[in-house]
Design a protein around this motif. Sequence first.
Motif, mmCIF file in Angstrom:
data_model
loop_
_atom_site.group_PDB
_atom_site.id
_atom_site.type_symbol
_atom_site.label_atom_id
_atom_site.label_comp_id
_atom_site.label_asym_id
_atom_site.label_seq_id
_atom_site.Cartn_x
_atom_site.Cartn_y
_atom_site.Cartn_z
ATOM 1 N N VAL A 48 -14.067 73.288 -147.518
ATOM 2 C CA VAL A 48 -12.823 72.980 -147.860
ATOM 3 C C VAL A 48 -12.118 74.323 -147.954
ATOM 4 C CG1 VAL A 48 -11.417 72.426 -149.818
ATOM 5 C CG2 VAL A 48 -13.528 70.859 -149.060
ATOM 6 N N PRO A 49 -10.818 74.473 -147.514
ATOM 7 C CA PRO A 49 -10.005 75.771 -147.594
ATOM 8 C C PRO A 49 -10.028 76.121 -149.003
ATOM 9 C CG PRO A 49 -8.842 74.123 -146.249
ATOM 10 C CD PRO A 49 -10.020 73.483 -146.864
ATOM 11 N N ASP A 50 -10.020 77.438 -149.519
ATOM 12 C CA ASP A 50 -10.092 78.012 -150.765
ATOM 13 C C ASP A 50 -8.297 77.942 -151.007
ATOM 14 O OD1 ASP A 50 -9.110 80.176 -149.444
ATOM 15 O OD2 ASP A 50 -11.059 81.353 -150.032
ATOM 16 N N ALA A 51 -8.344 78.323 -152.287
ATOM 17 C CA ALA A 51 -6.706 78.641 -152.782
ATOM 18 C C ALA A 51 -6.094 79.462 -152.084
ATOM 19 C CB ALA A 51 -6.752 79.013 -154.248
ATOM 20 N N LYS A 52 -6.706 80.742 -151.761
ATOM 21 C CA LYS A 52 -5.877 81.749 -151.038
ATOM 22 C C LYS A 52 -5.530 81.343 -149.554
ATOM 23 C CE LYS A 52 -5.025 86.195 -150.197
ATOM 24 N NZ LYS A 52 -4.214 87.157 -151.114
ATOM 25 N N THR A 53 -6.458 80.224 -149.171
ATOM 26 C CA THR A 53 -6.036 80.086 -147.380
ATOM 27 C C THR A 53 -5.018 78.952 -147.691
ATOM 28 O OG1 THR A 53 -8.681 80.280 -146.937
ATOM 29 C CG2 THR A 53 -7.164 78.810 -145.538
ATOM 30 N N VAL A 54 -4.995 78.137 -148.732
ATOM 31 C CA VAL A 54 -3.825 77.251 -148.662
ATOM 32 C C VAL A 54 -2.586 78.032 -148.755
ATOM 33 C CG1 VAL A 54 -2.758 75.443 -150.211
ATOM 34 C CG2 VAL A 54 -5.365 75.393 -149.829
ATOM 35 N N TRP A 55 -2.467 79.165 -149.643
ATOM 36 C CA TRP A 55 -1.469 79.905 -150.038
ATOM 37 C C TRP A 55 -0.925 80.738 -148.851
ATOM 38 C CZ3 TRP A 55 -0.682 85.284 -149.902
ATOM 39 C CH2 TRP A 55 0.423 85.751 -150.061
ATOM 40 N N LEU A 56 -1.975 81.095 -148.025
ATOM 41 C CA LEU A 56 -1.695 82.014 -146.847
ATOM 42 C C LEU A 56 -1.008 80.832 -145.906
ATOM 43 C CD1 LEU A 56 -4.483 84.319 -146.478
ATOM 44 C CD2 LEU A 56 -2.155 84.842 -146.785
ATOM 45 N N CYS A 57 -1.639 79.951 -145.692
ATOM 46 C CA CYS A 57 -1.074 78.875 -144.696
ATOM 47 C C CYS A 57 0.647 78.473 -144.940
ATOM 48 C CB CYS A 57 -1.733 77.578 -144.660
ATOM 49 S SG CYS A 57 -1.122 76.278 -143.621
ATOM 50 N N GLN A 58 0.846 78.047 -146.255
ATOM 51 C CA GLN A 58 2.172 77.830 -146.910
ATOM 52 C C GLN A 58 3.019 79.094 -146.566
ATOM 53 O OE1 GLN A 58 2.640 76.708 -150.899
ATOM 54 N NE2 GLN A 58 4.791 76.046 -150.438
ATOM 55 N N LYS A 59 2.431 80.279 -146.831
ATOM 56 C CA LYS A 59 3.500 81.601 -146.584
ATOM 57 C C LYS A 59 3.706 81.606 -145.133
ATOM 58 C CE LYS A 59 3.299 86.676 -147.046
ATOM 59 N NZ LYS A 59 2.861 87.685 -147.681
ATOM 60 N N ARG A 60 2.647 81.486 -144.176
ATOM 61 C CA ARG A 60 3.017 81.765 -142.690
ATOM 62 C C ARG A 60 3.922 80.400 -142.315
ATOM 63 N NH1 ARG A 60 -2.564 82.847 -139.704
ATOM 64 N NH2 ARG A 60 -0.941 83.549 -137.751
ATOM 65 N N LEU A 61 3.973 79.420 -142.759
ATOM 66 C CA LEU A 61 4.716 78.158 -142.245
ATOM 67 C C LEU A 61 6.340 78.639 -142.769
ATOM 68 C CD1 LEU A 61 2.506 74.928 -142.575
ATOM 69 C CD2 LEU A 61 3.231 76.196 -140.336
ATOM 70 N N THR A 62 6.367 79.102 -144.016
ATOM 71 C CA THR A 62 7.416 79.394 -144.602
ATOM 72 C C THR A 62 8.202 80.398 -143.800
ATOM 73 O OG1 THR A 62 6.967 78.545 -146.695
ATOM 74 C CG2 THR A 62 8.791 80.050 -146.507
ATOM 75 N N GLN A 63 7.474 81.514 -143.528
ATOM 76 C CA GLN A 63 7.999 82.660 -142.688
ATOM 77 C C GLN A 63 8.397 82.341 -141.319
ATOM 78 O OE1 GLN A 63 4.749 85.624 -143.200
ATOM 79 N NE2 GLN A 63 5.772 86.321 -144.874
ATOM 80 N N ALA A 64 7.550 81.448 -140.746
ATOM 81 C CA ALA A 64 7.876 80.878 -139.439
ATOM 82 C C ALA A 64 9.212 79.955 -139.289
ATOM 83 C CB ALA A 64 6.742 80.289 -138.713
ATOM 84 N N GLY A 65 9.595 79.574 -140.609
ATOM 85 C CA GLY A 65 10.583 78.629 -140.450
ATOM 86 C C GLY A 65 10.458 77.079 -140.240
ATOM 87 N N ALA A 66 9.127 76.639 -140.271
ATOM 88 C CA ALA A 66 8.533 75.724 -140.060
ATOM 89 C C ALA A 66 8.599 74.614 -141.185
ATOM 90 C CB ALA A 66 6.982 75.667 -139.729
#
Length: 133
Positions: free
Chosen positions: A100-118
């Motif tokens: 299961v992805p840890d909290a940091k992985t979830v945070w990084l994914c959201q950050k990357r998707l936000t930065q990409a404008g997705a």
Amino acid sequence: MKQSGFFDVEERLARLSGLGDQLEAFSRTVDFEAFRPDLDKALAYSDGSKGGRPPFDPVLMFKILVIQTLNNLSDERTEYLINDRLSFMRFLGLGLSDRVPDAKTVWLCQKRLTQAGAIDADFSHLRQFQVIL
């Protein structure tokens, strides 16, 4: 307390379905695979040629963000509840022994998707799905 049986998880999931598992209904309503091309582009994971642990599936990560947003969960609480709830695991396509992805992985994914404008910074466009649930 009785000993665990081979089919206990399946029986519990069937019971959840019978009680009206909202995430199960959500999965039938939304084709999450349709988001894959945009997610792949936005996340731009490496090809793995340099080694390292392979990334989590982009659709899995997106579905985690959906759960997190619809339930107004912190990253840490999201990680805990994915490990704890059979309905979350089933929605995500995870088994009891899956990583299961840890909290940091979830945070990084959201950050990357936000930065990409997705996605929106607050994921507010997902609030429309709460009507389905």
